[in-house]
Write an enzyme that holds these catalytic residues in place. Sequence first.
Site, PDB file in Angstrom:
ATOM      1  N   SER A   1       0.819  -1.214   0.000  1.00 53.44           N
ATOM      2  CA  SER A   1       0.000   0.000   0.000  1.00 53.44           C
ATOM      3  C   SER A   1       0.850   1.259   0.000  1.00 53.44           C
ATOM      4  CB  SER A   1      -0.986   0.023   1.171  1.00 53.44           C
ATOM      5  OG  SER A   1      -0.563  -0.739   2.235  1.00 53.44           O
TER       6      SER A   1
ATOM      7  N   HIS B   1      -3.392  -3.465  -5.923  1.00 57.07           N
ATOM      8  CA  HIS B   1      -3.655  -2.989  -4.567  1.00 57.07           C
ATOM      9  C   HIS B   1      -5.116  -3.216  -4.206  1.00 57.07           C
ATOM     10  CE1 HIS B   1      -3.908   0.682  -1.664  1.00 57.07           C
ATOM     11  NE2 HIS B   1      -3.682  -0.431  -1.014  1.00 57.07           N
TER      12      HIS B   1
ATOM     13  N   GLU C   1      -6.880  -1.219  -7.200  1.00 54.53           N
ATOM     14  CA  GLU C   1      -6.026  -0.227  -7.844  1.00 54.53           C
ATOM     15  C   GLU C   1      -4.861  -0.973  -8.502  1.00 54.53           C
ATOM     16  OE1 GLU C   1      -4.829   4.178  -6.081  1.00 54.53           O
ATOM     17  OE2 GLU C   1      -4.816   2.485  -4.771  1.00 54.53           O
TER      18      GLU C   1
ATOM     19  N   ASN D   1      -5.109   6.166  -1.406  1.00 49.06           N
ATOM     20  CA  ASN D   1      -4.538   6.595  -0.121  1.00 49.06           C
ATOM     21  C   ASN D   1      -4.035   8.033  -0.175  1.00 49.06           C
ATOM     22  OD1 ASN D   1      -5.126   4.256   1.202  1.00 49.06           O
ATOM     23  ND2 ASN D   1      -3.170   3.277   0.738  1.00 49.06           N
TER      24      ASN D   1
END
Length: 732
Positions: A441, A462, A474, A512
Site C-alpha cells: 500500500s 492494490h 487499484e 490513499n
Amino acid sequence: MTDFTLAIDDQGVAVITWDTVGKSMNVMNQQGFADLDALVAQALTDDAVKGIVITSGKDGSFAGGMDLNIIAAMRDSSDDPAKAIFDGVMEMHGVLRRIERAGMDPKTNKGGKPIAAALPGTALGIGLEIPLACHRIFAADNPKAKIGLPEIMVGIFPGAGGTTRLSRKLGAMGASPLLLQGKLNNPTAAMKAGVIDEVVPAEDLLTKAKEWVLSEPNIVKPWDDKGWKMPGGAPYHPAGFMTFVGASAMVNGNTQGVYPAAKALLSAVYEGALVPFDTALKIEARWFTHVLLNPSSSAMIRSLFINKEKLEKGANRPDVSDQKVKKVGVIGAGMMGAGIALVSAKAGIEVVLIDNSQEAADKGKSYSADYMDKGIARKKATPEKKEALLGLINATTDYAALEGCDLIVEAVFEDMGVKAEVTKKVQAVVGPDCVFATNTSTLPITELAQAAENAEAFIGIHFFSPVDKMNLVEIIKGQKTGDVAVAKALDFVRQIRKTPIVVNDARFFYANRCIIPYINEGIRMVKEGVSPALIENAAKLVGMPLGPLQLVDETSIDLGVKIAKATKAAMGDAYPDGEVDEVLFWMADAGRMGRKSNAGFYTYDDKGKREGLWSELGDKYPVAADQPDLITVQHRLLFAQVLEAVRALEDGVLTDIREGDVGAILGWGFAPWSGGPFSWLDILGAPFAAETCDMLTETYGDRFKTPDLLRELADRNGTFYARFGEGVDTAA
Ligand code: NAD
C-alpha cells in the site's frame, strides 16, 4: 430488425417475444417502447387473439433494464429539458398503461384481454416495470435470477410506473426495501415478497402463462377497481401515517438528505397514495423529471453505471491477447492474502497460498472456510460448494507448489527487504515472465521491481480491506511495467468481479493519496479546537460514510503514525503535517490506537461496539468558543481530498478522470451523491471551486492552493468532463 416479435398460437394466445438485437440481455430503448406498444395494440384488436404473453428470447433473463442514454436523449431533444423529459416519461406511462388496461372499457372495466408476463430469469428496472403493468407475473424457477428495481443505487428511482405500482401492490412498508434500497430477490423470494405472482419450472413457463391467459381471469387491477384502498394504509390512515413518518425519518437518516432520488421517491409514493392511479403516475413523472434534472443524478449515473461498467469491461486495457488467470500464487496468508485467496477461489481460480509456517498458511485458508460457513448458515452456500472452494486452495509453505502459476500476488509484510527476498524465491520457481503483482500500500512499485528479473512483468495490484467486501482494485504501473502485465491484472480483476482503476506509480498511488489528507484535515481541526462532533457530522452530512476521526479509528492510529513517520522521512523539511502528528502521536502514546485497542477518538464497549466521541479529548485539545460554520468544515474536508485528486491528474498518476471518480466512490466512499471528486468540482463549477480554494488558502494555508489545472478551467468556465471525460458528457 426489431427487438419485439409477435406469434399467435393455435389457441389464440399472442406471444410477444423481446430479444434485443446484438445484446446478451434485453435492454429497453425508445424504439423498443414503440415496437412493444404497436404489437400489444395489434394483438388487442385482433379478434383471433384471446390473450397475450410477454416474454423474452434470452436464455435465463427477461431484461437488464433501460438504456440510460434514452434519458439523455430525451433531455437533449429540446430547449426545454424538463418538458422533454416529462413528456417522454408520460409516453412510457402511456405504453404501460395501455398494457394494464388491455382494451377494457374505462368506465365499466368490462372487456379487455389478459396479459401475462413470463420471465425466464433476471428482470431488473424496466424489466420489472413492464411485468408490473401486466395482469400476472410468472417467473421460471431459476435461483440465479435477480428480480428488482435497483434504480436507487445509481441515483434515480423507478420512473416507469414501478414506484407507483409496487407501492400500491405491496403497500408502502412492503415496497420500501425494494424501492428505497434497491433490494434484488431471486424468483422464490420475489414471490414471497409479493412482487411476482407465480414461480414455475422453467420448461413449463410459457405453458403455465398461456393456461392462465386462457382461463378467463379477472384482469382489473385492484387500484382500478371501486373502493380500492392502499395496503397498509394511505398517509392519512393511522397505520399509513406511522409508516410514512418512519420512512421519512429512515430516508433522511440513511441519506443525510444528500441523495435527491430517495427523497423524491418517497414524495412520489406519499403524494401518489392520495390520488387516483393516473394522477399518481403524473406525480411520479414529475418527481422523476425533478431527479433527472438534478446534477447529482446525472453524475451518479455517469460514474456508478456508465463508467463503472466501462472500466469493468476493460476501457483502459492494452490490446493484448486474453490473459485470464488459471492458477494464482498468493504469498503471505495474513489479512490481505487470506482475502485474495478467497475471492480468487470464488472465481474458480486455483490458488496456492503460501506463508512462512504451515500454521499461518492454514489460518489464511480457514478464512475461506469461515466465509463459506457463514454463507451456509444464511442459505447462500452449500457444504458441497464449500468443499469445492476449499479444494481450490492449496495452503502450504512449499514454494515448489507455485509451479504452473500464471500470476503471483504478494501480500507479505510491508517491508522492502522481505518483499525483495520473496520476489526472488518465487521467481526461482515460476520464472521471470510470470506476472508478479505486489499488494503493497505504500512502497514504490518501481523500486520493488528492482528485485525482479523482469520489471516488465512486475506490477502493483492494490486491494482494499476487507478484500471480499471492497470492490475497488487499484492497479499500479511501475516505470517499466509492460502491457501484458497490465492486461493480466485487469483480466484477473474482471474474473474476481471487482472494478479496476489503472494508475501510475507515485507515493500512496491514488486512493490513499486522497484519503490521508481527509483524515489529516479532521485531526488538524481537533488541534485547532473545532468540536469533534462538528467535524464528524459535517463529513456525514456531506455524504462521507465515515467522519475522518472514525476512519482513523477504523484503520488504526498506529498505522497513521507509521505512515506519518515514513512520509516525513521521505519529504524532510517540506513535510507539512507536523500539527496533525502532534495529536496523532499523543493518541498513540496514550495507547489509544483506535477500534483495535477499543479506544481512540471514540470510546468502545467491551465487545468493541462504538459508543461515542471520547469526551476527555477536550481536556488536551479544548473545544474553542468560536466554531466555524458547517460549510467551511465541509469544504475543508472535501477540498482536502479533491485537490489531491486534481494533483494526481496533473502529475499523471491518474490518466482518466472516470477512474478518479469511480475509484473514489468505490475505494473510500467519497460522497457518492456527487459522482466523485471531478464530478463534484464540475457540479460546483470551476470558478466557484477556485475561488473557494483561494479563500481556504488565505485562512488555512497552502495545502488548499488552487491547482493550475483547476485555475485554467476556472478562467474559461470549463469542466473536467468536457475536457477529459471522453470528450462529451453522455450521462443522463
Ligand atoms: P499481515 O501481517 O496480516 O500478513 C502478512 C503475512 O505475510 C503474515 O501472515 C506473514 O506470516 C506473512 N509473511 C511474512 N513474510 C513472509 C515470507 N517471507 N514468506 C511468506 N509469508 C510471509 O499483513 P496484511 O495486512 O495482510 O498486509 C499484507 C500486505 O498488504 C502489505 O504489503 C500491506 O501493506 C498490504 N495492504 C494491506 C492493507 C490492509 O488494510 N491491511 C490494505 C492494502 C494493502
